[in-house]
Design a protein around this motif. Sequence first.
Motif, PDB file in Angstrom:
ATOM      1  N   SER A  12     -28.574  39.136 -16.042  1.00  0.00           N
ATOM      2  CA  SER A  12     -29.280  40.497 -16.624  1.00  0.00           C
ATOM      3  C   SER A  12     -29.103  40.977 -14.986  1.00  0.00           C
ATOM      4  O   SER A  12     -28.248  42.383 -15.286  1.00  0.00           O
ATOM      5  N   THR A  13     -29.908  40.766 -14.508  1.00  0.00           N
ATOM      6  CA  THR A  13     -29.806  41.365 -12.555  1.00  0.00           C
ATOM      7  C   THR A  13     -27.857  41.401 -11.905  1.00  0.00           C
ATOM      8  O   THR A  13     -27.663  42.556 -11.755  1.00  0.00           O
ATOM      9  N   PHE A  16     -26.189  44.047 -13.874  1.00  0.00           N
ATOM     10  CA  PHE A  16     -26.390  44.983 -13.758  1.00  0.00           C
ATOM     11  C   PHE A  16     -25.572  45.864 -11.868  1.00  0.00           C
ATOM     12  O   PHE A  16     -25.088  47.213 -11.709  1.00  0.00           O
ATOM     13  N   LEU A  17     -26.270  44.979 -10.800  1.00  0.00           N
ATOM     14  CA  LEU A  17     -25.728  44.931  -9.860  1.00  0.00           C
ATOM     15  C   LEU A  17     -24.352  45.063 -10.010  1.00  0.00           C
ATOM     16  O   LEU A  17     -23.363  45.608  -8.711  1.00  0.00           O
ATOM     17  N   ILE A 193     -31.679  53.188  -9.921  1.00  0.00           N
ATOM     18  CA  ILE A 193     -32.216  51.994 -10.680  1.00  0.00           C
ATOM     19  C   ILE A 193     -32.069  50.350  -9.493  1.00  0.00           C
ATOM     20  O   ILE A 193     -32.627  49.507  -9.798  1.00  0.00           O
ATOM     21  N   THR A 194     -30.601  51.016  -8.729  1.00  0.00           N
ATOM     22  CA  THR A 194     -30.123  49.761  -8.357  1.00  0.00           C
ATOM     23  C   THR A 194     -31.134  49.619  -7.633  1.00  0.00           C
ATOM     24  O   THR A 194     -30.766  48.653  -6.777  1.00  0.00           O
ATOM     25  N   ILE A 197     -34.123  47.537  -7.953  1.00  0.00           N
ATOM     26  CA  ILE A 197     -33.512  46.496  -8.073  1.00  0.00           C
ATOM     27  C   ILE A 197     -33.175  45.406  -7.049  1.00  0.00           C
ATOM     28  O   ILE A 197     -33.957  44.534  -6.813  1.00  0.00           O
ATOM     29  N   ALA A 200     -36.724  44.797  -5.998  1.00  0.00           N
ATOM     30  CA  ALA A 200     -37.649  44.337  -6.175  1.00  0.00           C
ATOM     31  C   ALA A 200     -37.424  42.506  -5.504  1.00  0.00           C
ATOM     32  O   ALA A 200     -38.466  41.439  -5.515  1.00  0.00           O
ATOM     33  N   LEU A 201     -36.338  42.394  -5.784  1.00  0.00           N
ATOM     34  CA  LEU A 201     -35.066  40.985  -4.784  1.00  0.00           C
ATOM     35  C   LEU A 201     -36.096  41.403  -3.805  1.00  0.00           C
ATOM     36  O   LEU A 201     -36.361  39.830  -3.429  1.00  0.00           O
TER      37      LEU A 201
END
Length: 210
Positions: A12-13, A16-17, A193-194, A197, A200-201
């Motif tokens: 999923s990640t 999106f990336l 949104i990115t 992410i 979060a990473l």
Amino acid sequence: MLNIETLIVFISTSFFLCLLPGPDNIFVLSQSAVNGRKTGISITIGLCIGLLIHTSLVSLGIAAILRESIVALEIIRALGVCYLSHLAWKAFNAKPIVFQGHTRDSYDTKVLIKKGLIMNLSNPKIIIFFMAFLPQFTTKSTSSTPASLQLFYLGLTFVIISFILFTLISYLSGFLNTAISSRPSIQTILNKITGLIFIALAINLFVSHF
């Protein structure tokens, strides 16, 4: 081996990336829109070959570091956190990209593949990103698959996702070019949104134990 929950999060990640407006997919999109889908697919093949090379280097390098040096691993972790944080900052501050028209050119397939390969291999940021991104999804236990193979499987999965999405971009280039160019807000939303992410990473890398 990787558990299904980790694999779902990784896919999923990665999905999106790969959609994030960046040098690779923007180049595929613009070239496909102007020169046709064959051009975009040929460039995509070259880019993905480059990703496979980066994946191999990371899987072998990280695995060796895991075995030999805790200090080196912590340095890589710190650099990874800084780099992911930098990517988050860039994503939050990114401006919508305006696509420029180009004169239609005709290239040999081998030339286009080579162009994509060189473009990928000449970007050292990719291997830095892989070194920060892939190890977060590995499993450490005595019964698990060796770290080098886990990293390679993850990298290969990322390459497959990239190939599928970039090929779709090539086929839908006309529609996507018009939609994104006429609606900068789409790019802005994707960038925000990115950015989240990447944050979060970065946090996960900071607190995780390889």
